[in-house]
Write a protein that holds these residues in place. Structure first.
Motif, PDB file in Angstrom:
ATOM      1  N   ARG A  37       9.392   7.402   4.247  1.00 54.19           N
ATOM      2  CA  ARG A  37       8.601   6.237   3.923  1.00 54.19           C
ATOM      3  C   ARG A  37       8.579   4.608   4.152  1.00 54.19           C
ATOM      4  O   ARG A  37       7.361   4.234   4.550  1.00 54.19           O
ATOM      5  N   ARG A  38       9.657   4.425   4.647  1.00 51.79           N
ATOM      6  CA  ARG A  38      10.218   3.805   5.151  1.00 51.79           C
ATOM      7  C   ARG A  38       9.810   3.932   6.571  1.00 51.79           C
ATOM      8  O   ARG A  38       9.964   2.453   7.238  1.00 51.79           O
ATOM      9  N   TRP A  39      10.425   4.727   6.733  1.00 57.13           N
ATOM     10  CA  TRP A  39       9.714   5.052   8.832  1.00 57.13           C
ATOM     11  C   TRP A  39       8.910   4.385   8.689  1.00 57.13           C
ATOM     12  O   TRP A  39       8.253   3.946   9.577  1.00 57.13           O
ATOM     13  N   LEU A  75      -4.019   4.057   4.967  1.00 57.31           N
ATOM     14  CA  LEU A  75      -1.884   4.287   5.011  1.00 57.31           C
ATOM     15  C   LEU A  75      -0.648   4.268   3.502  1.00 57.31           C
ATOM     16  O   LEU A  75      -0.592   5.523   3.404  1.00 57.31           O
ATOM     17  N   GLY A  76      -1.720   4.041   2.054  1.00 56.48           N
ATOM     18  CA  GLY A  76      -0.973   3.927   1.458  1.00 56.48           C
ATOM     19  C   GLY A  76      -0.941   5.442   0.681  1.00 56.48           C
ATOM     20  O   GLY A  76      -0.366   6.084   0.003  1.00 56.48           O
ATOM     21  N   GLY A 107       0.617  -1.339   0.150  1.00 60.26           N
ATOM     22  CA  GLY A 107      -0.349   0.175  -0.414  1.00 60.26           C
ATOM     23  C   GLY A 107       0.928   1.169  -0.303  1.00 60.26           C
ATOM     24  O   GLY A 107       0.716   2.367  -0.889  1.00 60.26           O
ATOM     25  N   VAL A 108       1.155   1.194   0.569  1.00 57.68           N
ATOM     26  CA  VAL A 108       2.540   2.314   0.974  1.00 57.68           C
ATOM     27  C   VAL A 108       3.444   2.280  -0.142  1.00 57.68           C
ATOM     28  O   VAL A 108       3.576   4.497  -0.509  1.00 57.68           O
ATOM     29  N   PHE A 109       4.272   1.458  -0.931  1.00 57.20           N
ATOM     30  CA  PHE A 109       4.943   2.285  -2.011  1.00 57.20           C
ATOM     31  C   PHE A 109       4.600   1.995  -3.019  1.00 57.20           C
ATOM     32  O   PHE A 109       4.644   1.110  -4.301  1.00 57.20           O
ATOM     33  N   GLY A 110       2.805   1.700  -3.233  1.00 56.74           N
ATOM     34  CA  GLY A 110       2.521   1.985  -4.911  1.00 56.74           C
ATOM     35  C   GLY A 110       1.143   1.513  -4.751  1.00 56.74           C
ATOM     36  O   GLY A 110       0.381   1.466  -5.584  1.00 56.74           O
ATOM     37  N   GLY A 111       0.601   0.348  -4.138  1.00 56.52           N
ATOM     38  CA  GLY A 111      -0.477  -0.260  -4.781  1.00 56.52           C
ATOM     39  C   GLY A 111      -1.643   0.304  -4.524  1.00 56.52           C
ATOM     40  O   GLY A 111      -2.825  -0.089  -4.555  1.00 56.52           O
ATOM     41  N   GLY A 147       2.405   7.710   0.867  1.00 56.22           N
ATOM     42  CA  GLY A 147       2.830   7.708   0.029  1.00 56.22           C
ATOM     43  C   GLY A 147       3.004   9.040  -1.270  1.00 56.22           C
ATOM     44  O   GLY A 147       3.225   9.353  -1.819  1.00 56.22           O
ATOM     45  N   GLN A 148       2.844   9.943   0.110  1.00 53.97           N
ATOM     46  CA  GLN A 148       2.997  11.265  -0.140  1.00 53.97           C
ATOM     47  C   GLN A 148       4.215  11.703   0.272  1.00 53.97           C
ATOM     48  O   GLN A 148       4.623  12.942   0.496  1.00 53.97           O
ATOM     49  N   LEU A 149       4.394  10.682   1.153  1.00 55.13           N
ATOM     50  CA  LEU A 149       6.313  11.466   1.463  1.00 55.13           C
ATOM     51  C   LEU A 149       7.590  11.038   1.077  1.00 55.13           C
ATOM     52  O   LEU A 149       7.449  10.298  -0.001  1.00 55.13           O
TER      53      LEU A 149
END
Length: 207
Positions: free
Chosen positions: A145-147, A133-134, A54-58, A138-140
């Motif tokens: 984003r990793r943290w 969450l995404g 979710g966070v990295f593009g999903g 995703g805006q960070l």
């Protein structure tokens, strides 16, 4: 970056605390003291995969595909109705001790299969990890984003293992016939409430 981590942790706790299929399953396995740590570990692993996706593009995939979102939602509604029916049937069983004993005799692989369904057929998981969450993560910037993802994953780890261990510790009190009836009745009602709420949201086109 620590502030980003704690933001992710706080948001993860807020999303995971409400009772849902995952929490109910971990709670029941803890009470039965049956592969409860394995259950907590697999729930955490599933959340890590979903949070990362979710966070990295999903989130873009789910937001851009109404058909996929509807498939996830209606599949989840069907599963939640079935899961809730099983809990309600156990709650009103004339011989609830026998019903609980039969549940305790489930094999490791059947528990894993049920856990996979509880997690991956639950539309709320995708709405939480991909949409909420995404959208935020995703805006960070990439490093932040990793943290953020690490913080939300930490929330899942702490919550699921705490719930499993606490349920196992309280097992002698929660394994009584009266407690089992109340727990199963509560779980069944909550599952059906979530299912009907999701169905209503899908019919009205509001998420």
């Amino acid at each position: 970056m620590l502030s980003i981590y704690f933001q992710g942790l706080a948001l993860g706790v807020a999303l995971i605390l409400p009772l849902g299929p995952q929490n109910a399953f971990v709670l029941n396995q803890g009470i039965r003291q049956q592969y409860h740590l394995m259950t907590a570990a697999l729930c955490t692993l599933s959340d890590i995969i979903l949070i990362s996706a979710g966070v990295f593009g999903g989130s873009a995939l789910l937001n851009q595909s109404p058909l996929l979102l509807n498939l996830v939602t209606w599949g989840g509604v069907a599963f939640l109705l079935w899961y809730g029916w099983g809990a309600l049937r156990t709650a009103v069983s004339a011989n609830i001790s026998l019903a609980c004993t039969q549940l305790k005799q489930q094999s490791r692989w059947r528990i894993i299969a049920t856990l996979v369904a509880v997690t991956w057929l639950n539309p709320h998981v995708y709405l939480d990890t991909f949409v909420v969450l995404g959208s935020l993560g995703g805006q960070l910037p990439p490093e932040a984003r990793r943290w953020f993802a690490l913080g939300t994953a930490s929330a899942s780890f702490l919550w699921f293992f705490s719930l499993a261990l606490l349920a196992a510790w309280l097992s002698p009190r929660l394994s009584t016939v009266g407690a089992q009836r109340i727990i199963n009745l509560f779980v069944g009602v909550v599952m059906w409430f979530i299912a009907f709420k999701l169905a209503l949201q899908a019919l009205t086109g509001f998420y």
